[in-house]
Write an enzyme that holds these catalytic residues in place. Structure first.
Site, PDB file in Angstrom:
ATOM      1  N   ILE A 178       0.845  -1.192   0.000  1.00  0.00           N
ATOM      2  CA  ILE A 178       0.000   0.000   0.000  1.00  0.00           C
ATOM      3  C   ILE A 178       0.883   1.245   0.000  1.00  0.00           C
ATOM      4  O   ILE A 178       1.609   1.504   0.951  1.00  0.00           O
ATOM      5  CB  ILE A 178      -0.936   0.005   1.227  1.00  0.00           C
ATOM      6  CG1 ILE A 178      -1.665  -1.331   1.341  1.00  0.00           C
ATOM      7  CG2 ILE A 178      -1.912   1.161   1.127  1.00  0.00           C
ATOM      8  CD1 ILE A 178      -2.470  -1.718   0.113  1.00  0.00           C
ATOM      9  N   GLU A 179       0.800   2.005  -1.076  1.00  0.00           N
ATOM     10  CA  GLU A 179       1.669   3.170  -1.216  1.00  0.00           C
ATOM     11  C   GLU A 179       0.886   4.471  -1.342  1.00  0.00           C
ATOM     12  O   GLU A 179       1.433   5.493  -1.749  1.00  0.00           O
ATOM     13  CB  GLU A 179       2.592   2.975  -2.415  1.00  0.00           C
ATOM     14  CG  GLU A 179       3.495   1.768  -2.240  1.00  0.00           C
ATOM     15  CD  GLU A 179       4.572   1.680  -3.304  1.00  0.00           C
ATOM     16  OE1 GLU A 179       4.939   2.723  -3.853  1.00  0.00           O
ATOM     17  OE2 GLU A 179       5.022   0.557  -3.571  1.00  0.00           O
ATOM     18  N   GLY A 180      -0.348   4.440  -1.004  1.00  0.00           N
ATOM     19  CA  GLY A 180      -1.140   5.667  -1.031  1.00  0.00           C
ATOM     20  C   GLY A 180      -2.476   5.433  -0.361  1.00  0.00           C
ATOM     21  O   GLY A 180      -2.985   4.320  -0.320  1.00  0.00           O
ATOM     22  N   ARG A 526       5.698  -0.247  -6.568  1.00  0.00           N
ATOM     23  CA  ARG A 526       5.379   0.341  -5.289  1.00  0.00           C
ATOM     24  C   ARG A 526       6.420   1.336  -4.885  1.00  0.00           C
ATOM     25  O   ARG A 526       7.545   1.241  -5.319  1.00  0.00           O
ATOM     26  CB  ARG A 526       5.299  -0.729  -4.246  1.00  0.00           C
ATOM     27  CG  ARG A 526       6.444  -1.677  -4.300  1.00  0.00           C
ATOM     28  CD  ARG A 526       6.328  -2.681  -3.224  1.00  0.00           C
ATOM     29  NE  ARG A 526       7.409  -3.588  -3.286  1.00  0.00           N
ATOM     30  CZ  ARG A 526       7.987  -4.061  -2.237  1.00  0.00           C
ATOM     31  NH1 ARG A 526       7.584  -3.743  -1.070  1.00  0.00           N
ATOM     32  NH2 ARG A 526       8.962  -4.917  -2.328  1.00  0.00           N
TER      33      ARG A 526
END
Length: 526
Positions: A178-180, A526
């Protein structure tokens, strides 16, 4: 991960693992695990004319014993058309070049079932990586997160559905990249997956792929709230990348090591060094094979939370002189840091790991003559026998600090002792047969088209202050994920099953050249 100029695509380097069964918790040479992402054709994104080295079918990469785990990257959209998620595996399968399920944009990749099952039969773990550099899905409530977990379970894991993208192939877990968007309510998602897996016939794993600035801006909350089996830290595209290993104040594995030992809900969680597989696999952070070998050896010898290595991605590694072979050789060599014995509190006692081999042939009928008593600080391999509470026990696989008869399921009860037991354990040499570790690993988890393929570079992340009691937080750079472009179109034929892990342990892996370029494109990075 890094993005390229393809239209869209994403690649994620994380995987999920359940520590109680698939035991990546040891840090001896034979228990280090090597993860490499597949799915985004990163090399093809930056080498559009070199089609011979583009990503091919998954089974092709399972023909040897180098890589232990393959996270499939990515599931990049959570709530798409028809309230179904979307997956994008670049030139192998995507919603533009391949059929989709009616009323959705969910690609039908059921032709991949044979590849997945071939790799699993060879002892590989295959997980689904969720997110990527362009993925910013969030949950509005815990109930929505739990419902989505039910959906993922039915579509990809142990559930049932008429819209299973991989048909009857059952993946081994999930990886959160999860990068945002943050991870609000993600703890409920992970907890629900864990609950669904409790009565399953095989183990399921949960991993995460945070960026190296500690704490991670997006995954910090969920990492501190629920137990992960492993975290694959992206030590690239940030000031803390592997290329800054010798720069004081930049490289900082110690913060992740401290988190693993003092904050993680799973005190046995392992931390992996994530690195680019070539100079074109990331914007910054690539180091050659000799340098990475040294970094891995030093980290392994210093930090007991070190669990192995992760590369982004497999297409880059193969094109870069089989860079993956070099990494595996580094993991199998050198010495390891003392392990940490975990109690019921956050207080840990440090002991030195020893491997035990049985020197006496013992029947499994309660005959305890000559069998040593169980000791929490000893690392036992599968087949080792001990006595505990008046019973004879046999290790099902690698085990350390897990009490015979406990919830881990590490030990099989062979019955009450019918003869006297040896009270002092006999510690044998630190070498363990390749067959033993093979048994442990396998028993644990019993062209370019208009298709949008995302590549996602591990971009600098902006980190917020840690909410849990962590020793110190490091200020981080602002995040800037880059999108990769569409994956070239191709069809892949299934390759034969790979040899057992014992082969790689029994033979010396030759060093590969690190001079060639690699890149991780056509994927959601990512």
């Amino acid at each position: 991960m890094i993005s390229t100029a393809w239209t869209s695509g994403a690649l994620l380097l994380s995987a999920s693992v359940t520590s109680a069964v698939f035991n990546p918790t040891g840090n001896t040479n034979l228990s280090l695990i090597f993860w490499t992402y597949w799915g985004q054709n990163s090399y093809g994104a930056t080498h559009t004319s070199d089609t011979a080295n583009w990503q091919t079918n998954l089974a092709h990469y399972c023909q040897d014993d180098v890589v232990d785990v393959f996270p499939l990257a990515f599931l990049d959209v959570f709530f798409g058309t028809g309230d179904l998620p979307e997956i994008n595996f670049a030139n192998t399968c995507n919603d533009v070049d391949d059929a989709v399920f009616p009323g959705s944009e969910l690609a039908n990749c059921q032709f991949m079932a044979t590849d997945i099952q071939t790799c699993q039969a060879a002892g590989k773990i295959i997980t689904l990586s969720m997110g990527g550099a362009t993925g910013a899905a969030t949950f509005t409530s815990e109930s929505q997160a739990e419902d989505f977990a039910d959906l993922i379970w039915d579509l990809f894991l142990g559930g049932t559905s008429s819209t299973r993208p991989f048909g009857d192939a059952v993946l081994d877990g999930i990886d959160l990249d999860i990068e945002g968007g943050g991870t609000t309510n993600f703890a409920a998602f992970v907890t629900r997956i864990r609950t669904l897996a409790e009565g399953a016939s095989k183990p399921y794993y949960i991993t995460g792929a945070p960026q190296c600035p500690f704490p991670d801006a997006n995954l910090d909350t969920v990492l501190n709230a629920v137990g992960f089996d492993a975290v694959y830290v992206q030590f690239y595209n940030n000031y803390c990348e592997v290329s800054n290993f010798d720069v004081a104040g930049d490289w900082d594995f110690s913060s992740w090591d401290n988190w693993a030992k003092t904050t993680s809900p799973n005190p046995n969680v392992k931390v992996y060094v994530g690195a680019p597989a070539s100079s074109t696999a990331a914007t910054n952070g690539y180091v050659d094979a000799t340098t990475l070998d040294s970094i891995l050896q030093t980290t392994k010898a210093t930090y007991s939370s070190f669990g192995g290595a992760m590369l982004w991605d497999i297409s880059q590694a193969y094109a870069n002189g089989r860079f993956d072979q070099v990494v595996k050789a580094a993991l199998l060599g050198g010495s390891s840091a003392p392990t940490t014995t975990v109690g019921s509190t956050t207080t840990k006692s440090t002991t030195t790991t020893s491997s035990v081999t049985s020197t006496t042939s013992v029947a499994t009928n309660g005959d305890c003559a000559g069998v040593a008593a169980w000791v929490s600080s000893v690392a036992y391999v599968g087949g080792s026998q001990v006595t505990y509470n008046g019973h004879l026990w046999t290790a099902n696989y690698w085990s350390e600090a897990d009490v015979p008869g406990g919830a881990s399921g590490d030990w099989a009860d062979d019955g009450a002792c019918t003869t006297d037991a040896t009270l002092i354990p006999a510690v044998a040499s630190s070498t363990v047969s390749a067959a033993s570790i093979t048994a442990h690993i396998s028993s644990a988890p019993s062209a370019a088209s208009s298709a949008s393929v995302q590549t996602r570079p591990s971009a600098p992340s902006s980190a917020t202050a840690a909410t849990a009691p962590i020793s110190s937080a490091i200020s981080t750079a602002s995040s800037a994920s880059v999108k990769a472009q569409p994956s070239p179109s191709s069809s892949a034929a299934a390759a034969p099953a790979s040899s057992a892990l014992s082969a790689s342990l029994a033979s010396t892996v030759s060093a590969a050249s690190a001079s060639t370029q690699g890149y991780r494109g056509i994927f959601i990075q990512r």
